[in-house]
Structures are given as C-alpha cells and as structure tokens.
Design a protein around this motif. Structure first.
Motif, PDB file in Angstrom:
ATOM      1  N   LEU A 224      64.420 -14.362  48.424  1.00 55.52           N
ATOM      2  CA  LEU A 224      64.918 -13.092  47.896  1.00 55.52           C
ATOM      3  C   LEU A 224      64.587 -12.936  46.418  1.00 55.52           C
ATOM      4  O   LEU A 224      64.248 -11.843  45.955  1.00 55.52           O
TER       5      LEU A 224
ATOM      6  N   GLY B 119      60.943 -12.102  45.917  1.00 55.83           N
ATOM      7  CA  GLY B 119      60.695 -10.721  46.298  1.00 55.83           C
ATOM      8  C   GLY B 119      61.495  -9.713  45.488  1.00 55.83           C
ATOM      9  O   GLY B 119      61.462  -8.518  45.776  1.00 55.83           O
ATOM     10  N   ARG B 120      62.211 -10.233  44.463  1.00 64.55           N
ATOM     11  CA  ARG B 120      63.048  -9.388  43.611  1.00 64.55           C
ATOM     12  C   ARG B 120      64.025  -8.550  44.433  1.00 64.55           C
ATOM     13  O   ARG B 120      64.183  -7.353  44.220  1.00 64.55           O
ATOM     14  N   ARG B 121      64.670  -9.232  45.385  1.00 63.99           N
ATOM     15  CA  ARG B 121      65.588  -8.541  46.289  1.00 63.99           C
ATOM     16  C   ARG B 121      66.999  -9.136  46.247  1.00 63.99           C
ATOM     17  O   ARG B 121      67.804  -8.882  47.142  1.00 63.99           O
TER      18      ARG B 121
ATOM     19  N   ALA C 124      69.766  -6.752  46.661  1.00 63.25           N
ATOM     20  CA  ALA C 124      70.083  -6.258  48.001  1.00 63.25           C
ATOM     21  C   ALA C 124      71.268  -7.010  48.601  1.00 63.25           C
ATOM     22  O   ALA C 124      72.032  -6.449  49.396  1.00 63.25           O
TER      23      ALA C 124
ATOM     24  N   PRO D  44      68.971  -5.689  56.209  1.00 64.65           N
ATOM     25  CA  PRO D  44      67.632  -6.298  56.205  1.00 64.65           C
ATOM     26  C   PRO D  44      67.675  -7.736  56.716  1.00 64.65           C
ATOM     27  O   PRO D  44      68.663  -8.452  56.510  1.00 64.65           O
TER      28      PRO D  44
ATOM     29  N   ASP E 184      66.139 -10.467  55.776  1.00 65.02           N
ATOM     30  CA  ASP E 184      66.255 -11.539  54.793  1.00 65.02           C
ATOM     31  C   ASP E 184      67.677 -11.662  54.267  1.00 65.02           C
ATOM     32  O   ASP E 184      68.194 -12.771  54.084  1.00 65.02           O
ATOM     33  N   VAL E 185      68.355 -10.525  54.058  1.00 63.50           N
ATOM     34  CA  VAL E 185      69.748 -10.555  53.610  1.00 63.50           C
ATOM     35  C   VAL E 185      70.637 -11.122  54.715  1.00 63.50           C
ATOM     36  O   VAL E 185      71.521 -11.957  54.459  1.00 63.50           O
TER      37      VAL E 185
END
Length: 332
Positions: free
Chosen positions: A79, A82-84, A87, A207, A209-210
């Motif tokens: 994460l 991916g700069r997430r 999220a 999402p 990944d989250v």
C-alpha cells in the motif's frame, strides 16, 4: 466519509436504468486465476510447515501468527509503494471484514494443531468441510442460487477430496483422547474456514489490497489468541527452521491469503468451494515428490475428480455470466 455497509457482492440481473451508474460485473476470469493461484500456494503449507517445525514440537498456532503478521506488514508495504495508505484510513470497517480475518486466523491455527493430534487425512477432510459450509450459508444468508450443475461440481470435488485424502482406503484409527481432540479441532477449523469464505462475499466496495490488509490484521489477532492459550515452545527452532518459516509466511501467507481475498470479491461461494479443493491435489503431489508418500489408485482417482469438479464449476459459471446483459459503462 460515506458509510460502508455489509452488502454481498452480486452479479446484476439486468442493466441499470438510464441516468444511473451501473454496478460493474464481477471479473470472473480474474477470480478464477486468483483462487487457483491461492490454492496452489496454500498447498505448499504442508511442506513449509513440516520443514519449519522441530521434531516433536507443536507450533501450528505460532506459525499461523507469523503467517498473518508478515502478511499484514507486507500489505502495508504494498500500500505504501502504491501510495494508497490513505485508502486504509478512508475505508470504514464492518463486521464482515473483522470476522473474515478472525475466522481465517482461528481456522488455520486450529487446522495446523489438528494435523499433529489426529490422522492427517482425517484432519484434511474435516477442514475441507469449509467450502461446503460456505455454499450452504451463501444459499441461506445471501440467497445465492446454485444451479444443478454447480451443485454437482461441488459434490464431485468433495468426493474427490475424500478419495485424495485417503479416507476410503485408510486403515482404522485407534481412538483416544488426543485423536478426539484433533478431530474436534479439525471440524472447528472447517466451520471457521467456511465462515471466512462467506465473509469475503460481502463488502465488494472495499479494494482488494485494503481488504487483504485488514484480513491479515484481524487474522493476526485471532491467531494471537490461540498462541496465548496454547503457549507453543519455539526454543527448539534452528536457523534452517526459521528460514523455512519465513518462506511459509511469505508464500502461504502474504501470497496465498491475499489472492484468496481477491478471489472472494469476484467469485460466488459455489465457485470458491469447487476450485479451493485444488489445494488437496497440490498437497498430495508435493507429499509424493518431497516426502516419498505413496499415491494409491483411489487417491489418484480423487485428484482427477477434483479437477473435473473445478472444470464443471468454471464452465457453468462462465455460461451464467455470459448470459447476463452487459451494463453500461457510464451514465447518459
């Protein structure tokens, strides 16, 4: 921040009306590839688990805790790259996300403990009651109607699992308190696994990944509870044991369980049930290749049935998805 509710992932029955944005169809092919890859990686758990465990030790709960913790840390890294990470903060949790992780952590911990307390074939069979449980619960709670063909696929896969696990030609086991404890733990692991698979059918808005991060995080809490109760002894682990354990954490944890969450977003419970039995075939082949375990004719027939059942499930679902009208990509 918009509230998130536990809404099961569904394929729309008809296109959305004009002026509204249609719900996208499940990415069926991605889900199939994800569950096959996940089951393959999960099939490696037996090899990695045995190589990680010192002789005479029972450390299944500790290995599961490491498996989940490394998975959570790995998802944080994914994460972050991916700069997430934002999220994770913006996505609201719900009961299905929490319970899905806890159920999976407890399931894997109880299953690994069961394999050293009772016959391995019996433990595998009871653990793989999970996909059947998930199919039944999806019918009752999510009103997912499985076609006769899909039900046949699950029945064929389950029959193949019983044969591949060696339950038919296995000799009679000597009953004792330890074996009874192992049988109970294996049955509990199967029910918990089925509950986890059902939970993945909810919250399709989150999402992958989250969802994977929270799955590992809450799975770690469940496994930590088991460790607190059993207090496994890790003093006998050598450098080689720890190296195998790290491989177990990465392959059977971060990779396998992350892909399982992804598959749960795009496949119905009946498809997850049939395709997840591929793990039994992988484990059987690895047992023969690595540990020299024999494959009886009945076990070989079981492996073939598992593959046939998976093919039936994929074919039936592909035809069902193909018959659905395509929803418009954008509102007019």
């Amino acid at each position: 921040m918009a509230a998130s509710t536990d809404v099961p992932a569904r394929v729309p029955a008809r296109p959305a009306p004009r002026g509204t944005r249609a719900v996208p169809r499940m990415r069926h092919r991605l889900g199939v590839m994800a569950i096959i890859a996940s089951a393959t990686a999960m099939g490696l758990a037996g090899v990695f688990g045995r190589m990680s465990t010192p002789p005479g030790a029972v450390i299944g709960e500790a290995l599961t805790l490491g498996r989940m913790t490394v998975g959570a840390l790995g998802m944080v890294l994914v994460l972050a790259l991916g700069r997430r990470l934002g999220a994770v903060r913006r996505t609201r949790l719900s009961w299905s996300v929490v319970l899905g992780g806890v159920f999976l952590g407890l399931s894997l911990a109880t299953y690994l403990s069961a394999t050293v307390l009772t016959d391995l074939a019996r433990a595998v069979a009871l653990h793989y009651l999970g996909p059947v449980v998930a199919t039944v619960l999806a019918r009752v709670l999510l009103k997912e109607r499985a076609s006769p063909t899909e039900l046949v696929s699950v029945a064929v896969s389950f029959t193949g699992m019983v044969l591949a696990a060696g339950l038919i030609d296995a000799g009679p086991a000597i009953g004792n308190e330890q074996q009874l404890q192992g049988d109970v733990l294996a049955a509990v692991s199967g029910v918990l696994y089925g509950a986890a698979l059902l939970c993945y059918r909810y919250r399709s808005d989150m999402p992958a990944d989250v969802r994977s991060f929270w799955n590992f995080a809450f799975g770690s809490l469940g496994a930590a509870g088991m460790v607190a109760v059993t207090r496994p002894d890790l003093s006998g682990m050598t450098t080689a044991n720890w190296m195998w354990a790290v491989a177990f954490f990465l392959v059977c944890g971060l990779l396998a369980l992350g892909l399982l969450v992804l598959a749960g977003k795009h496949l119905r419970a009946v498809e997850l049930s049939a395709l997840s039995y591929w793990e039994v075939v992988v484990a059987m082949l690895l047992g023969a290749a690595v540990f020299g375990e024999g494959i009886s004719p009945l076990a070989a027939a079981g492996a073939v049935l598992i593959i046939v059942g998976a093919a039936i499930a994929v074919g039936a679902s592909h035809r069902r998805v193909a018959r659905l009208p395509r929803a418009p990509a954008t509102a007019r």
